[in-house]
Design a protein around this motif. Structure first.
Motif, PDB file in Angstrom:
ATOM      1  N   PHE A   1       0.609  -8.308  -8.252  1.00  0.00           N
ATOM      2  CA  PHE A   1       1.148  -7.768  -9.502  1.00  0.00           C
ATOM      3  C   PHE A   1       2.305  -6.829  -9.191  1.00  0.00           C
ATOM      4  O   PHE A   1       2.397  -6.280  -8.092  1.00  0.00           O
ATOM      5  CB  PHE A   1       0.071  -6.984 -10.266  1.00  0.00           C
ATOM      6  CG  PHE A   1      -0.848  -7.838 -11.103  1.00  0.00           C
ATOM      7  CD1 PHE A   1      -0.655  -7.973 -12.469  1.00  0.00           C
ATOM      8  CD2 PHE A   1      -1.912  -8.493 -10.512  1.00  0.00           C
ATOM      9  CE1 PHE A   1      -1.501  -8.761 -13.235  1.00  0.00           C
ATOM     10  CE2 PHE A   1      -2.771  -9.285 -11.273  1.00  0.00           C
ATOM     11  CZ  PHE A   1      -2.560  -9.416 -12.637  1.00  0.00           C
ATOM     12  N   VAL A   2       3.163  -6.615 -10.181  1.00  0.00           N
ATOM     13  CA  VAL A   2       4.193  -5.602 -10.044  1.00  0.00           C
ATOM     14  C   VAL A   2       3.505  -4.237  -9.965  1.00  0.00           C
ATOM     15  O   VAL A   2       2.390  -4.065 -10.479  1.00  0.00           O
ATOM     16  CB  VAL A   2       5.188  -5.627 -11.231  1.00  0.00           C
ATOM     17  CG1 VAL A   2       5.938  -6.947 -11.272  1.00  0.00           C
ATOM     18  CG2 VAL A   2       4.483  -5.376 -12.559  1.00  0.00           C
ATOM     19  N   PRO A   3       4.111  -3.250  -9.305  1.00  0.00           N
ATOM     20  CA  PRO A   3       3.464  -1.950  -9.161  1.00  0.00           C
ATOM     21  C   PRO A   3       3.399  -1.172 -10.466  1.00  0.00           C
ATOM     22  O   PRO A   3       4.280  -1.285 -11.330  1.00  0.00           O
ATOM     23  CB  PRO A   3       4.340  -1.234  -8.126  1.00  0.00           C
ATOM     24  CG  PRO A   3       5.672  -1.894  -8.230  1.00  0.00           C
ATOM     25  CD  PRO A   3       5.397  -3.322  -8.582  1.00  0.00           C
ATOM     26  N   PHE A   4       2.354  -0.381 -10.590  1.00  0.00           N
ATOM     27  CA  PHE A   4       2.196   0.514 -11.724  1.00  0.00           C
ATOM     28  C   PHE A   4       3.159   1.684 -11.564  1.00  0.00           C
ATOM     29  O   PHE A   4       3.253   2.281 -10.494  1.00  0.00           O
ATOM     30  CB  PHE A   4       0.752   1.028 -11.778  1.00  0.00           C
ATOM     31  CG  PHE A   4       0.444   1.907 -12.949  1.00  0.00           C
ATOM     32  CD1 PHE A   4      -0.024   1.366 -14.128  1.00  0.00           C
ATOM     33  CD2 PHE A   4       0.604   3.280 -12.870  1.00  0.00           C
ATOM     34  CE1 PHE A   4      -0.330   2.175 -15.224  1.00  0.00           C
ATOM     35  CE2 PHE A   4       0.315   4.104 -13.944  1.00  0.00           C
ATOM     36  CZ  PHE A   4      -0.157   3.545 -15.116  1.00  0.00           C
ATOM     37  N   VAL A   5       3.884   2.004 -12.628  1.00  0.00           N
ATOM     38  CA  VAL A   5       4.850   3.100 -12.603  1.00  0.00           C
ATOM     39  C   VAL A   5       4.551   4.049 -13.754  1.00  0.00           C
ATOM     40  O   VAL A   5       4.333   3.618 -14.887  1.00  0.00           O
ATOM     41  CB  VAL A   5       6.296   2.569 -12.711  1.00  0.00           C
ATOM     42  CG1 VAL A   5       7.294   3.736 -12.683  1.00  0.00           C
ATOM     43  CG2 VAL A   5       6.594   1.576 -11.599  1.00  0.00           C
TER      44      VAL A   5
ATOM     45  N   GLY B   1      -3.744  -1.661  -5.018  1.00  0.00           N
ATOM     46  CA  GLY B   1      -3.167  -1.866  -3.696  1.00  0.00           C
ATOM     47  C   GLY B   1      -1.673  -1.665  -3.701  1.00  0.00           C
ATOM     48  O   GLY B   1      -1.078  -1.230  -4.695  1.00  0.00           O
ATOM     49  N   GLY B   2      -1.042  -1.985  -2.570  1.00  0.00           N
ATOM     50  CA  GLY B   2       0.401  -1.864  -2.434  1.00  0.00           C
ATOM     51  C   GLY B   2       1.084  -3.192  -2.665  1.00  0.00           C
ATOM     52  O   GLY B   2       0.510  -4.116  -3.241  1.00  0.00           O
ATOM     53  N   ARG B   3       2.305  -3.316  -2.185  1.00  0.00           N
ATOM     54  CA  ARG B   3       3.065  -4.541  -2.429  1.00  0.00           C
ATOM     55  C   ARG B   3       2.529  -5.716  -1.618  1.00  0.00           C
ATOM     56  O   ARG B   3       2.690  -6.875  -1.992  1.00  0.00           O
ATOM     57  CB  ARG B   3       4.542  -4.313  -2.110  1.00  0.00           C
ATOM     58  CG  ARG B   3       5.229  -3.394  -3.111  1.00  0.00           C
ATOM     59  CD  ARG B   3       6.719  -3.315  -2.856  1.00  0.00           C
ATOM     60  NE  ARG B   3       7.384  -2.458  -3.830  1.00  0.00           N
ATOM     61  CZ  ARG B   3       7.833  -2.860  -5.009  1.00  0.00           C
ATOM     62  NH1 ARG B   3       7.670  -4.121  -5.367  1.00  0.00           N
ATOM     63  NH2 ARG B   3       8.434  -2.033  -5.828  1.00  0.00           N
TER      64      ARG B   3
END
Length: 200
Positions: free
Chosen positions: A192-196, A164-166
Motif C-alpha cells: 500500500f502507499v504509506p500513511f501520511v 510496515g514500510g515500503r
C-alpha cells in the motif's frame, strides 16, 4: 466484468458488492478500459485504487454486518467506501487530499451511495464526533496504528490496516475486547502507499 468469485473470499455479500460496484467509475477516464483488471491503478496525487481482490479481502476480514458503522481512513477514489456501503449501515470516510475528497464525495453522490459520509481531514484524528465505530479500516500503510483510531473503535469491534514500510507490509487485524484491550493478528503480505499525517 470483475470476477464473481475468489478462491478465499466466501462472504456472498462481499462478492456481490464487488460485482455490482462499477469500478470503471472510480478510475480516470483514460484507464476505464483497464478497470476490470484485478490490479491497482493510479488515480492521481500519487495515490492508487486497490485491486478488487484486496478490497474484497479487507472487507471480508473486517467482518462487517448490516448494522455496523464503519470508519475508513483513506477515501481515495471512493471505491472501497462504495463496497463497504453495500455491506454496512453507514460509512464515514476521511481523505487527507482535498481534491480527492471532493471528487469522491461528488462521485459517490452521483452514483447514489447515500450512506457514505466523506470528510477532508487528517485520518490520524479519525472522526471523533461520530465515534465510536463498530469497524475501522485504514487503506494506507502505517508504522503503528494511530492511538485516536484505537480509541474510536467500539469494544467488540475490529480494525484492519496494512502495517510496515515500503518494502515489507502485512495486513493486520485488531480485535478490541469488552475491557478495551486489543489483540493483534497478521494476515497476509500487502503493498500500500504509506500513511501520511496532515492535509493537502
Amino acid at each position: 466484468m470483475l470476477p464473481l468469485t475468489y478462491w478465499d473470499i466466501h462472504d456472498p455479500r462481499v462478492l456481490e458488492a464487488i460485482r455490482i460496484v462499477p469500478r470503471e467509475r472510480f478510475v480516470p477516464p483514460e484507464l476505464q478500459q483497464e478497470a476490470e483488471e484485478d490490479r491497482p491503478l493510479p488515480i492521481g496525487q500519487g495515490q492508487t485504487i486497490s485491486q478488487p481482490y484486496i478490497v474484497a479481502y479487507m472487507t471480508e476480514v473486517l467482518r462487517v454486518d448490516s448494522e455496523n458503522r464503519v470508519l475508513e481512513i483513506g477515501t481515495g477514489s471512493g471505491y472501497q467506501a462504495a463496497v463497504l456501503s453495500l455491506v454496512a449501515k453507514e460509512v464515514y470516510s476521511v481523505e487527507r487530499i482535498g481534491n480527492l475528497a471532493m471528487a469522491a464525495r461528488e462521485r459517490l453522490k452521483t452514483l447514489g451511495y447515500g450512506n457514505i459520509h466523506v470528510r477532508h481531514g487528517d485520518g490520524s484524528s479519525g472522526w471523533p464526533e461520530s465515534a465510536p465505530f463498530d469497524r475501522i479500516m485504514i487503506t494506507a500503510a502505517v508504522k503503528s496504528e494511530p492511538p485516536a483510531l484505537v480509541e474510536q473503535l467500539r469494544p467488540g469491534g475490529f480494525m484492519v490496516f496494512p502495517q510496515g514500510g515500503r518494502r515489507v507490509q502485512y495486513l493486520v487485524r485488531i480485535t478490541k475486547d469488552a475491557q478495551g484491550s486489543c489483540a493483534r493478528e497478521s494476515l497476509v503480505p500487502v503493498v500500500f502507499v504509506p500513511f501520511v499525517r496532515g492535509i493537502l
